[in-house]
Design a protein around this motif. Structure first.
Motif, PDB file in Angstrom:
ATOM      1  N   GLN A 196     -20.338  23.547 -15.782  1.00 50.86           N
ATOM      2  CA  GLN A 196     -21.027  24.739 -15.304  1.00 50.86           C
ATOM      3  C   GLN A 196     -20.900  25.884 -16.300  1.00 50.86           C
ATOM      4  O   GLN A 196     -19.960  25.950 -17.098  1.00 50.86           O
ATOM      5  CB  GLN A 196     -20.444  25.183 -13.950  1.00 50.86           C
ATOM      6  CG  GLN A 196     -20.924  24.344 -12.778  1.00 50.86           C
ATOM      7  CD  GLN A 196     -20.378  24.846 -11.454  1.00 50.86           C
ATOM      8  OE1 GLN A 196     -19.390  24.335 -10.972  1.00 50.86           O
ATOM      9  NE2 GLN A 196     -21.013  25.833 -10.866  1.00 50.86           N
TER      10      GLN A 196
ATOM     11  N   SER B 189     -25.799  21.315  -6.119  1.00 55.33           N
ATOM     12  CA  SER B 189     -26.072  21.490  -7.542  1.00 55.33           C
ATOM     13  C   SER B 189     -27.182  22.482  -7.835  1.00 55.33           C
ATOM     14  O   SER B 189     -27.420  22.833  -8.981  1.00 55.33           O
ATOM     15  CB  SER B 189     -26.420  20.139  -8.168  1.00 55.33           C
ATOM     16  OG  SER B 189     -27.436  19.495  -7.434  1.00 55.33           O
TER      17      SER B 189
ATOM     18  N   VAL C 274     -28.557  20.402 -19.322  1.00 52.59           N
ATOM     19  CA  VAL C 274     -27.865  21.380 -18.473  1.00 52.59           C
ATOM     20  C   VAL C 274     -27.799  22.735 -19.171  1.00 52.59           C
ATOM     21  O   VAL C 274     -28.023  23.784 -18.565  1.00 52.59           O
ATOM     22  CB  VAL C 274     -26.445  20.885 -18.128  1.00 52.59           C
ATOM     23  CG1 VAL C 274     -25.682  21.947 -17.347  1.00 52.59           C
ATOM     24  CG2 VAL C 274     -26.514  19.597 -17.317  1.00 52.59           C
TER      25      VAL C 274
ATOM     26  N   ARG D 100     -31.422  21.049 -16.064  1.00 53.18           N
ATOM     27  CA  ARG D 100     -30.772  20.098 -15.170  1.00 53.18           C
ATOM     28  C   ARG D 100     -29.625  20.767 -14.425  1.00 53.18           C
ATOM     29  O   ARG D 100     -29.034  21.728 -14.911  1.00 53.18           O
ATOM     30  CB  ARG D 100     -30.223  18.902 -15.952  1.00 53.18           C
ATOM     31  CG  ARG D 100     -31.299  18.023 -16.557  1.00 53.18           C
ATOM     32  CD  ARG D 100     -30.711  16.742 -17.142  1.00 53.18           C
ATOM     33  NE  ARG D 100     -31.723  15.944 -17.784  1.00 53.18           N
ATOM     34  CZ  ARG D 100     -32.579  15.156 -17.131  1.00 53.18           C
ATOM     35  NH1 ARG D 100     -32.496  15.037 -15.826  1.00 53.18           N
ATOM     36  NH2 ARG D 100     -33.500  14.484 -17.780  1.00 53.18           N
ATOM     37  N   THR D 101     -29.327  20.212 -13.276  1.00 55.37           N
ATOM     38  CA  THR D 101     -28.158  20.638 -12.522  1.00 55.37           C
ATOM     39  C   THR D 101     -26.927  20.019 -13.180  1.00 55.37           C
ATOM     40  O   THR D 101     -27.051  19.117 -14.015  1.00 55.37           O
ATOM     41  CB  THR D 101     -28.251  20.157 -11.072  1.00 55.37           C
ATOM     42  OG1 THR D 101     -28.172  18.723 -11.057  1.00 55.37           O
ATOM     43  CG2 THR D 101     -29.559  20.589 -10.420  1.00 55.37           C
ATOM     44  N   PRO D 102     -25.727  20.474 -12.819  1.00 55.95           N
ATOM     45  CA  PRO D 102     -24.523  19.868 -13.405  1.00 55.95           C
ATOM     46  C   PRO D 102     -24.414  18.371 -13.186  1.00 55.95           C
ATOM     47  O   PRO D 102     -23.758  17.685 -13.957  1.00 55.95           O
ATOM     48  CB  PRO D 102     -23.385  20.620 -12.712  1.00 55.95           C
ATOM     49  CG  PRO D 102     -23.978  21.958 -12.389  1.00 55.95           C
ATOM     50  CD  PRO D 102     -25.406  21.665 -12.009  1.00 55.95           C
TER      51      PRO D 102
ATOM     52  N   GLN E   9     -26.980  16.384 -13.363  1.00 57.41           N
ATOM     53  CA  GLN E   9     -28.069  15.794 -14.153  1.00 57.41           C
ATOM     54  C   GLN E   9     -29.397  15.642 -13.420  1.00 57.41           C
ATOM     55  O   GLN E   9     -30.304  14.964 -13.903  1.00 57.41           O
ATOM     56  CB  GLN E   9     -27.651  14.426 -14.721  1.00 57.41           C
ATOM     57  CG  GLN E   9     -26.499  14.496 -15.708  1.00 57.41           C
ATOM     58  CD  GLN E   9     -26.834  15.312 -16.952  1.00 57.41           C
ATOM     59  OE1 GLN E   9     -27.912  15.226 -17.499  1.00 57.41           O
ATOM     60  NE2 GLN E   9     -25.882  16.131 -17.387  1.00 57.41           N
TER      61      GLN E   9
END
Length: 560
Positions: free
Chosen positions: A98, A179, A516, A521-523, A525
């Motif tokens: 993050q 996420s 990311v 992308r979210t943490p 993926q």
């Protein structure tokens, strides 16, 4: 301790039982940066967890205080989680990739009073997000930082906590932040009882025992890994191996030889690419075609991947492309799909190896009720459903109805046998300028079935026709001219199977990295559709009317 006198009802109960039954058995196996291994027995895990719980108790925090857990997967992630529970507090996991801003947001929103800091790749970039007025507790593999209190120092300074805070099943155990694919992450409140139910029934579905082996590599901050690895091992006593680094992944796989394995589609693609790199010779391909040699060659490939002992292979987080599933099946590994959300401990539907239906995920898990709304939204209800969103009763009421059904936001179909097929996300549906509604997910699934394509995002809101933004995979080694021809042919094939209003006006080959760090992308993926659309919004119409079926993105600095 009474750990054997009554059946466990929480993961902490279950840990105490395992500690009593197999105190000296190896539980957590941690590879070290120097190439060595650290093995912790159940007794050692309990000893360290109690000492750390004693330190947390010395802080005189209010009962049920929130404690952050910021680290990549490692043995002491689980030890720290146990310590938090033993001290009567609530764990708040954070993704180890993050940004500083998102770390600060989660720690502040959750009212965290302290934070464990462990194995991290980009600590200096993350550090500004951790408030300096709370204790920073270092796990053994934490980065060097004067503000981080060393694990061993704290252990030596405190005797093991004697009077553990034993929670009841209805009590809040953890707050897992989603996420954030659609905006600000939400804090999902999970009880000890819901986490226990999900993991315990999962053990029965997978027929897992203490003789099984697991490999932990997906973020433990994600609900699937948390349930599949941590909670499941606490309940049934499996041995858990950890990954040292991305570079050592296959070495770690071959060491662990997991018997049950869970992965997202991108990981299964990674396995396939690695196998093709190492077993792609003409002789290897010929062996796969010869009846007398194919079985032996398949076993060699699976052993090289560390998958030769797997008896239950599971895919989750996104749909598994049919071609990828066939590739593994041809080598003797049948992958089943699982479906769930953070909001229900990842516990909803699972494919059964002996009862697989192409295109469908599987049947509801024991204790799960599933139905569809008139609009086709999937609703599920079980005792694994969350307590609600932390400090957000409005959004809680939006997703949990009065009957206790969780509104998943997914669209689906259920056949006569109860098998579930997902057809898209309700919020992802868009309307073209011709007034036609388009559901992008099934079209994206068709695109992703082509090994040349790594990512696909179908867009078309207020455009006369949809188009697809795609990123090429590492398998796309052909020349631009060859790729152009292959993609042209593929686009015709895809459009032939679609209704006219869904047919793609063009494929736009994107050269940008969707990662990311760039916010794509979210943490864990998942692709953020809203970010992808916003990034290219100004160019979408120009690409669509350019008169080309395959459009190659040009960087801003490149000449038109």
């Amino acid at each position: 301790m009474g750990a054997l006198s009554t059946p466990p009802t929480t993961a902490l109960d279950a840990f105490l039982r395992q500690e009593s039954l197999q105190a000296d058995k190896s539980y957590l196996i941690q590879p070290m940066p120097d190439g060595g291994l650290v093995e912790l027995s159940w007794r050692e895990v309990g000893e360290q967890a109690r000492r750390m719980a004693a330190y947390l108790t010395s802080l005189a925090l209010a009962p049920g205080s929130k404690i952050g857990l910021l680290s990549k997967n490692c043995a002491h992630w689980i030890v720290a989680d146990l310590a938090i529970w033993m001290a009567g507090h609530v764990s708040v996991p954070l993704y180890p990739n993050q940004t500083a801003d998102s770390i600060k947001q989660v720690l502040e929103h959750s009212d965290a009073s302290a934070v464990f800091i462990g194995k991290l790749d980009e600590w200096q970039a993350m550090r500004p997000g951790v408030p300096g007025d709370m204790p920073w507790i270092g796990l053994p593999l934490a980065p060097a930082d004067d503000h981080i209190q060393p694990w061993e120092t704290l252990l030596q300074a405190h005797e093991p906590l004697q009077q553990l805070c034993m929670p009841n099943p209805d009590q809040l155990a953890t707050i897992v932040y989603t996420s954030g694919t659609t905006g600000v992450p939400k804090g999902v409140m999970l009880s000890f009882g819901s986490m226990y139910l999900s993991a315990n029934n999962g053990l029965r579905l997978f027929n897992i025992s203490a003789e099984d082996r697991l490999l932990s590599y997906l973020p433990l901050s994600h609900v699937a890994e948390r349930q599949f690895i941590e909670i499941a091992s606490l309940l049934s006593g499996q041995r858990v191996y950890f990954v040292n680094s991305v570079a050592s992944f296959f070495e770690d796989m071959r060491r662990a030889r997991p018997t049950v394995f869970f992965a997202a589609p991108r990981i299964w693609e990674h396995f396939k690419a690695y196998a093709q790199q190492r077993h792609g010779s003409a002789w290897s391909q010929l062996q796969m075609k010869l009846p007398l040699l194919s079985e032996r060659k398949s076993q060699q490939v699976l052993a090289d991947l560390g998958l030769d002992r797997v008896r239950y292979a599971v895919c989750g987080a996104a749909s598994l492309p049919a071609a990828l599933c066939r590739w593994f099946a041809d080598r003797g590994l049948q992958i089943v799909e699982a479906y769930g959300m953070t909001e229900n401990c990842g516990y909803s539907h699972l494919g059964r190896p002996k009862k697989i239906k192409a295109g469908y995920i599987g049947l509801p898990n024991p204790g799960v009720e599933c139905r569809l709304t008139a609009d086709g939204e999937v609703l599920v209800r079980s005792r694994a459903v969350m307590l609600g969103y932390y400090k957000d009763p409005v959004r809680t009421a939006e997703i949990l109805d009065e009957d206790g059904f969780l509104h998943t936001g997914d669209l689906g179909e259920i056949d006569q046998e109860g098998f579930l097929r997902l057809t898209g996300r309700a919020k992802d549906i868009f309307k073209t300028s011709k007034g036609r509604y388009v559901t992008p997910a099934p079209i994206e699934a068709l695109l992703l079935d082509n090994p040349l394509i790594a990512d696909a995002c179908v867009v078309g809101h207020d455009l006369p026709q949809p188009l697809a933004l795609v990123r090429l995979s590492k398998h796309a080694h052909e020349s631009p001219e060859q790729l152009q021809r292959q993609l042209d042919t593929f686009l015709v094939q895809v459009n032939d199977g679609l209704q006219r209003s869904e047919q793609l006006g063009c494929l736009v080959v994107i050269s940008d990295e969707w990662n990311v760090e760039g916010g794509f992308r979210t943490p864990n993926q998942k692709l953020k559709r809203n970010v992808v659309e916003a990034t290219y919004q100004a160019q979408l119409h120009l690409w669509l009317v350019a008169g080309k079926t395959i459009v190659w993105q040009q960087k801003a600095e490149e000449p038109a």
